[in-house]
Design a protein around this motif. Structure first.
Motif, mmCIF file in Angstrom:
data_model
loop_
_atom_site.group_PDB
_atom_site.id
_atom_site.type_symbol
_atom_site.label_atom_id
_atom_site.label_comp_id
_atom_site.label_asym_id
_atom_site.label_seq_id
_atom_site.Cartn_x
_atom_site.Cartn_y
_atom_site.Cartn_z
ATOM 1 N N THR A 37 0.703 7.632 -6.425
ATOM 2 C CA THR A 37 1.074 6.442 -5.661
ATOM 3 C C THR A 37 0.096 5.301 -5.903
ATOM 4 O O THR A 37 0.487 4.133 -5.899
ATOM 5 C CB THR A 37 1.123 6.771 -4.163
ATOM 6 O OG1 THR A 37 -0.172 7.263 -3.731
ATOM 7 C CG2 THR A 37 2.164 7.831 -3.871
ATOM 8 N N TYR A 38 -1.165 5.624 -6.130
ATOM 9 C CA TYR A 38 -2.168 4.581 -6.336
ATOM 10 C C TYR A 38 -1.925 3.854 -7.657
ATOM 11 O O TYR A 38 -2.050 2.615 -7.731
ATOM 12 C CB TYR A 38 -3.571 5.198 -6.320
ATOM 13 C CG TYR A 38 -4.693 4.199 -6.502
ATOM 14 C CD1 TYR A 38 -5.194 3.496 -5.415
ATOM 15 C CD2 TYR A 38 -5.244 3.958 -7.765
ATOM 16 C CE1 TYR A 38 -6.226 2.577 -5.575
ATOM 17 C CE2 TYR A 38 -6.269 3.043 -7.930
ATOM 18 C CZ TYR A 38 -6.759 2.356 -6.831
ATOM 19 O OH TYR A 38 -7.771 1.441 -6.989
ATOM 20 N N PHE A 39 -1.605 4.609 -8.704
ATOM 21 C CA PHE A 39 -1.414 4.011 -10.021
ATOM 22 C C PHE A 39 0.055 3.686 -10.309
ATOM 23 O O PHE A 39 0.402 3.409 -11.460
ATOM 24 C CB PHE A 39 -1.958 4.934 -11.107
ATOM 25 C CG PHE A 39 -3.458 5.063 -11.085
ATOM 26 C CD1 PHE A 39 -4.259 4.035 -11.556
ATOM 27 C CD2 PHE A 39 -4.066 6.196 -10.567
ATOM 28 C CE1 PHE A 39 -5.646 4.151 -11.544
ATOM 29 C CE2 PHE A 39 -5.446 6.325 -10.543
ATOM 30 C CZ PHE A 39 -6.237 5.290 -11.024
ATOM 31 N N ALA A 40 0.900 3.754 -9.299
ATOM 32 C CA ALA A 40 2.303 3.384 -9.500
ATOM 33 C C ALA A 40 2.408 1.909 -9.867
ATOM 34 O O ALA A 40 1.637 1.076 -9.375
ATOM 35 C CB ALA A 40 3.103 3.674 -8.237
ATOM 36 N N GLU A 70 -5.372 -5.252 5.680
ATOM 37 C CA GLU A 70 -4.910 -4.338 6.737
ATOM 38 C C GLU A 70 -4.891 -2.891 6.264
ATOM 39 O O GLU A 70 -5.272 -1.977 7.008
ATOM 40 C CB GLU A 70 -3.513 -4.760 7.192
ATOM 41 C CG GLU A 70 -2.912 -3.853 8.259
ATOM 42 C CD GLU A 70 -1.496 -4.263 8.621
ATOM 43 O OE1 GLU A 70 -0.869 -3.546 9.420
ATOM 44 O OE2 GLU A 70 -1.020 -5.309 8.107
ATOM 45 N N PHE A 71 -4.453 -2.681 5.039
ATOM 46 C CA PHE A 71 -4.310 -1.318 4.516
ATOM 47 C C PHE A 71 -5.443 -0.941 3.559
ATOM 48 O O PHE A 71 -5.345 0.089 2.877
ATOM 49 C CB PHE A 71 -2.967 -1.173 3.792
ATOM 50 C CG PHE A 71 -1.785 -1.222 4.707
ATOM 51 C CD1 PHE A 71 -1.366 -0.103 5.406
ATOM 52 C CD2 PHE A 71 -1.093 -2.405 4.893
ATOM 53 C CE1 PHE A 71 -0.272 -0.155 6.250
ATOM 54 C CE2 PHE A 71 0.001 -2.472 5.735
ATOM 55 C CZ PHE A 71 0.410 -1.340 6.424
ATOM 56 N N SER A 72 -6.509 -1.725 3.499
ATOM 57 C CA SER A 72 -7.677 -1.436 2.649
ATOM 58 C C SER A 72 -7.283 -1.243 1.193
ATOM 59 O O SER A 72 -7.822 -0.382 0.483
ATOM 60 C CB SER A 72 -8.417 -0.195 3.159
ATOM 61 O OG SER A 72 -8.839 -0.362 4.497
ATOM 62 N N LEU A 73 -6.359 -2.059 0.713
ATOM 63 C CA LEU A 73 -5.880 -1.922 -0.657
ATOM 64 C C LEU A 73 -6.877 -2.442 -1.680
ATOM 65 O O LEU A 73 -6.725 -2.174 -2.879
ATOM 66 C CB LEU A 73 -4.545 -2.654 -0.812
ATOM 67 C CG LEU A 73 -3.385 -2.127 0.049
ATOM 68 C CD1 LEU A 73 -2.131 -2.942 -0.205
ATOM 69 C CD2 LEU A 73 -3.138 -0.653 -0.215
ATOM 70 N N ASN A 74 -7.869 -3.199 -1.228
ATOM 71 C CA ASN A 74 -8.880 -3.723 -2.155
ATOM 72 C C ASN A 74 -10.029 -2.743 -2.388
ATOM 73 O O ASN A 74 -10.889 -2.994 -3.238
ATOM 74 C CB ASN A 74 -9.449 -5.043 -1.626
ATOM 75 C CG ASN A 74 -8.398 -6.150 -1.613
ATOM 76 O OD1 ASN A 74 -7.583 -6.247 -2.531
ATOM 77 N ND2 ASN A 74 -8.406 -6.977 -0.575
ATOM 78 N N PHE A 77 -10.596 3.534 -5.508
ATOM 79 C CA PHE A 77 -9.644 4.645 -5.382
ATOM 80 C C PHE A 77 -10.146 5.728 -4.436
ATOM 81 O O PHE A 77 -9.449 6.119 -3.498
ATOM 82 C CB PHE A 77 -9.373 5.230 -6.777
ATOM 83 C CG PHE A 77 -8.638 6.538 -6.738
ATOM 84 C CD1 PHE A 77 -7.272 6.578 -6.527
ATOM 85 C CD2 PHE A 77 -9.315 7.743 -6.917
ATOM 86 C CE1 PHE A 77 -6.592 7.783 -6.493
ATOM 87 C CE2 PHE A 77 -8.640 8.948 -6.882
ATOM 88 C CZ PHE A 77 -7.277 8.964 -6.672
ATOM 89 N N PHE A 78 -11.344 6.247 -4.674
ATOM 90 C CA PHE A 78 -11.820 7.370 -3.868
ATOM 91 C C PHE A 78 -12.103 6.956 -2.432
ATOM 92 O O PHE A 78 -11.983 7.777 -1.509
ATOM 93 C CB PHE A 78 -13.070 7.986 -4.505
ATOM 94 C CG PHE A 78 -12.773 8.846 -5.695
ATOM 95 C CD1 PHE A 78 -12.204 10.093 -5.537
ATOM 96 C CD2 PHE A 78 -13.042 8.401 -6.980
ATOM 97 C CE1 PHE A 78 -11.918 10.898 -6.619
ATOM 98 C CE2 PHE A 78 -12.758 9.190 -8.075
ATOM 99 C CZ PHE A 78 -12.194 10.439 -7.906
#
Length: 335
Positions: A37-40, A70-74, A77-78
């Motif tokens: 999902t992260y690398f989608a 809000e979702f800490s997308l920045n 990965f870990f």
């Protein structure tokens, strides 16, 4: 006393190994799923924004930056993975990107539909599989036996979605006896349950027939007949018991595989449930829901296999989980 204590210790150690294996499997599944999902491809912030506001075509950068915050997308990965895993362990499964509703609430609302479908299909499928294989074993090579094998072969080669479409065409379109799609009444459950049940019947009939024939050919069966034991008692007390141990393994695998079949059947009949929820979540990139459903499926699969192993140990002490822990010296065994 010492022997009993060693058995208890061995049982606790074996149980600990199983629990450790379960945790390793779940961790591996969670890491692989989160990585996918992260690398989608695509921007997650845009996907979340479009899921929340489907009528809006474009979003200003401020809105997308707020969603990423809000979702800490920045975060790396870990950092994202262990933050999600920590919340997951605490029972916080997150909110759906599409509806901003807790994942658990959406799951509970759909789980009842899938549970009713799988339970009904399992009961019907195993009943007919046991009946067909039992009758066929009485007269191997008869017309009924060959018909049962042919039916099982056809069912194994027939895709679920194709059988579902045939049932819709016959019972819904032509005869107008049953609804073709949807949920809400017992009549909506009939066609999907029959579709899954036919697959279970086809799969288990071939296996049960083979296990019954193998048990029937055992040397001690002929000895029982010479002693005057009735055929009914031989079947119910000896053949069935002998064949049930390997049959449990295959039944457990089919139960776990029902999750895969449920996805196809629920989509074919436009039913609510875990399967259609998973497919819709993947298409809408609702990653919290996808992660939860994948881990739930993995947990169910491992749990069912563990329960089957325990049942096998209860029915056949030779496969006890502590049997390999205890070795009796040959001299002591001869004495």
């Amino acid at each position: 006393m010492l022997n009993t204590r060693s058995k208890v210790v061995a049982f606790i150690l074996a149980l600990g190994r199983r629990l450790a294996g379960l945790l390793c499997v779940l961790f591996g599944v969670s890491l692989i799923t989160f990585t996918m999902t992260y690398f989608a491809p695509g921007d997650k912030a845009s996907a979340i924004a479009h899921a929340r506001y489907p009528d809006v075509q474009g979003f200003p950068p401020e809105i997308l930056d707020g969603i990423r915050e809000e979702f800490s997308l920045n975060e790396p990965f870990f950092v994202q993975f262990f933050q999600w895993l920590y919340r997951f362990i605490q029972g916080d499964f997150g909110n759906s990107f599409a509806s901003n509703t807790p994942v658990w609430d959406i799951f509970v609302g759909n789980a009842a539909e899938t549970l009713s479908l799988t339970a009904t299909a399992l009961v019907i499928g195993l009943f007919f599989a046991f009946a067909l294989s039992s009758i066929a074993v009485w007269r191997p090579g008869s017309m009924f036996d060959r018909a049962s094998v042919a039916l099982a072969s056809i069912g194994a080669a027939m895709p679920n979605y194709w059988l579902g479409l045939l049932l819709i065409l016959l019972f819904a379109a032509h005869l107008n006896w049953l609804p073709a799609y949807g949920t809400g009444s017992p009549s909506h459950l009939v066609l999907p349950a029959l579709t899954l049940a036919f697959w279970i019947t086809a799969s288990q009939t071939r296996l049960l027939r083979a296990f019954f024939l193998e048990a029937k050919a055992a040397p001690y069966i002929e000895t029982l007949r010479l002693r005057g034991v009735s055929e009914a008692e031989i079947f119910w007390r000896h053949i069935l018991r002998h064949a049930s141990v390997p049959a449990l393994t295959m039944i457990g695998l089919d139960i776990a595989s029902l999750l895969e079949g449920t996805v196809i059947v629920e989509l074919t009949f436009a039913r609510g449930g875990i399967g259609s929820l998973l497919a819709g979540s993947v298409l809408s990139r609702d990653y919290p829901m996808v992660l939860f459903l994948v881990l739930f499926s993995a947990l169910v699969y491992v749990f069912i296999n563990s329960m089957i192993e325990i049942l096998q140990e209860i029915m056949d002490p030779r496969v006890s989980i502590w049997s390999h822990q205890q070795s009796v010296p040959s001299g002591e065994a001869r004495s």
